[in-house]
Motif scaffolding. Structure first.
Motif, mmCIF file in Angstrom:
data_model
loop_
_atom_site.group_PDB
_atom_site.id
_atom_site.type_symbol
_atom_site.label_atom_id
_atom_site.label_comp_id
_atom_site.label_asym_id
_atom_site.label_seq_id
_atom_site.Cartn_x
_atom_site.Cartn_y
_atom_site.Cartn_z
ATOM 1 N N THR A 50 0.838 -1.190 0.000
ATOM 2 C CA THR A 50 0.000 0.000 0.000
ATOM 3 C C THR A 50 0.875 1.243 0.000
ATOM 4 O O THR A 50 1.995 1.231 0.526
ATOM 5 C CB THR A 50 -0.948 0.031 1.213
ATOM 6 O OG1 THR A 50 -1.731 1.224 1.169
ATOM 7 C CG2 THR A 50 -0.209 -0.032 2.524
ATOM 8 N N CYS A 51 0.353 2.289 -0.566
ATOM 9 C CA CYS A 51 1.080 3.560 -0.543
ATOM 10 C C CYS A 51 0.881 4.265 0.794
ATOM 11 O O CYS A 51 1.483 5.293 1.057
ATOM 12 C CB CYS A 51 0.646 4.451 -1.698
ATOM 13 S SG CYS A 51 -1.093 4.901 -1.666
ATOM 14 N N PHE A 52 0.043 3.712 1.653
ATOM 15 C CA PHE A 52 -0.216 4.282 2.976
ATOM 16 C C PHE A 52 0.612 3.536 4.015
ATOM 17 O O PHE A 52 0.086 2.962 4.962
ATOM 18 C CB PHE A 52 -1.702 4.215 3.314
ATOM 19 C CG PHE A 52 -2.580 4.812 2.253
ATOM 20 C CD1 PHE A 52 -2.483 6.155 1.936
ATOM 21 C CD2 PHE A 52 -3.486 4.035 1.569
ATOM 22 C CE1 PHE A 52 -3.282 6.724 0.956
ATOM 23 C CE2 PHE A 52 -4.296 4.589 0.587
ATOM 24 C CZ PHE A 52 -4.189 5.933 0.285
ATOM 25 N N GLY A 53 1.921 3.522 3.823
ATOM 26 C CA GLY A 53 2.806 2.762 4.685
ATOM 27 C C GLY A 53 2.724 3.169 6.143
ATOM 28 O O GLY A 53 2.552 4.338 6.467
ATOM 29 N N CYS B 252 -2.268 9.631 6.455
ATOM 30 C CA CYS B 252 -1.990 9.048 5.134
ATOM 31 C C CYS B 252 -2.017 10.094 4.032
ATOM 32 O O CYS B 252 -2.143 9.762 2.851
ATOM 33 C CB CYS B 252 -2.980 7.932 4.843
ATOM 34 S SG CYS B 252 -2.754 6.502 5.913
ATOM 35 N N ARG C 78 -10.314 7.015 -0.263
ATOM 36 C CA ARG C 78 -9.103 6.362 -0.786
ATOM 37 C C ARG C 78 -8.699 5.203 0.113
ATOM 38 O O ARG C 78 -8.315 4.133 -0.368
ATOM 39 C CB ARG C 78 -7.926 7.338 -0.869
ATOM 40 C CG ARG C 78 -8.061 8.449 -1.849
ATOM 41 C CD ARG C 78 -6.847 9.364 -1.805
ATOM 42 N NE ARG C 78 -6.548 9.774 -0.432
ATOM 43 C CZ ARG C 78 -5.333 10.023 0.028
ATOM 44 N NH1 ARG C 78 -4.290 9.903 -0.742
ATOM 45 N NH2 ARG C 78 -5.149 10.393 1.280
ATOM 46 N N ASP D 124 -8.689 0.957 -0.585
ATOM 47 C CA ASP D 124 -7.349 0.407 -0.697
ATOM 48 C C ASP D 124 -7.311 -0.929 0.048
ATOM 49 O O ASP D 124 -7.277 -0.974 1.279
ATOM 50 C CB ASP D 124 -6.322 1.381 -0.110
ATOM 51 C CG ASP D 124 -4.909 0.904 -0.340
ATOM 52 O OD1 ASP D 124 -4.416 1.058 -1.468
ATOM 53 O OD2 ASP D 124 -4.314 0.361 0.610
ATOM 54 N N SER E 251 -4.538 -1.528 2.636
ATOM 55 C CA SER E 251 -4.712 -0.774 3.882
ATOM 56 C C SER E 251 -5.757 -1.417 4.772
ATOM 57 O O SER E 251 -5.577 -1.533 5.986
ATOM 58 C CB SER E 251 -5.116 0.674 3.588
ATOM 59 O OG SER E 251 -4.073 1.350 2.963
#
Length: 105
Positions: A4-7, A53, A63, A67, A70
């Protein structure tokens, strides 16, 4: 393995749970009269995680909801979109509303 880009969202959530903030929010804040299926902490943490995030608007919360990685990191089931799945009902156990009880250990 999901990416995920929401690390760091899972680590943040584990910290919140371990510090007892979920219970503290629920005990000290009265936002909703009926907790079906959501509690005060669900609403508050939803906003906090949105900002953490990179969200800058309420619309950015969606978003995170969409995801998959996430939601898996939070231990939550994806919430069906009622506009595309008219047969679905309100989320129950295992939904994002109960993510705080299903945090990875």
């Amino acid at each position: 393995m999901d990416a995920t880009c929401f690390g760091g969202i899972a680590a943040r959530h584990r910290l919140v749970v371990r510090l007892g903030l979920v219970d503290r929010i629920n005990d000290d804040l009265e936002l909703v009269k009926v907790h079906l299926p959501y509690h005060e902490s669900d609403h508050v943490l939803n906003l906090i995680y949105n900002v953490a995030c990179g969200g800058t608007r309420l619309e950015d919360i969606e978003r995170l909801w969409h995801d998959t990685a996430s939601m898996n990191a939070l231990g939550a089931d994806l919430i069906p979109d009622l506009t595309t799945d008219p047969g679905s009902s309100r989320p129950g156990p295992g939904s994002i509303g109960s993510a705080h009880t299903a945090a990875p250990q």
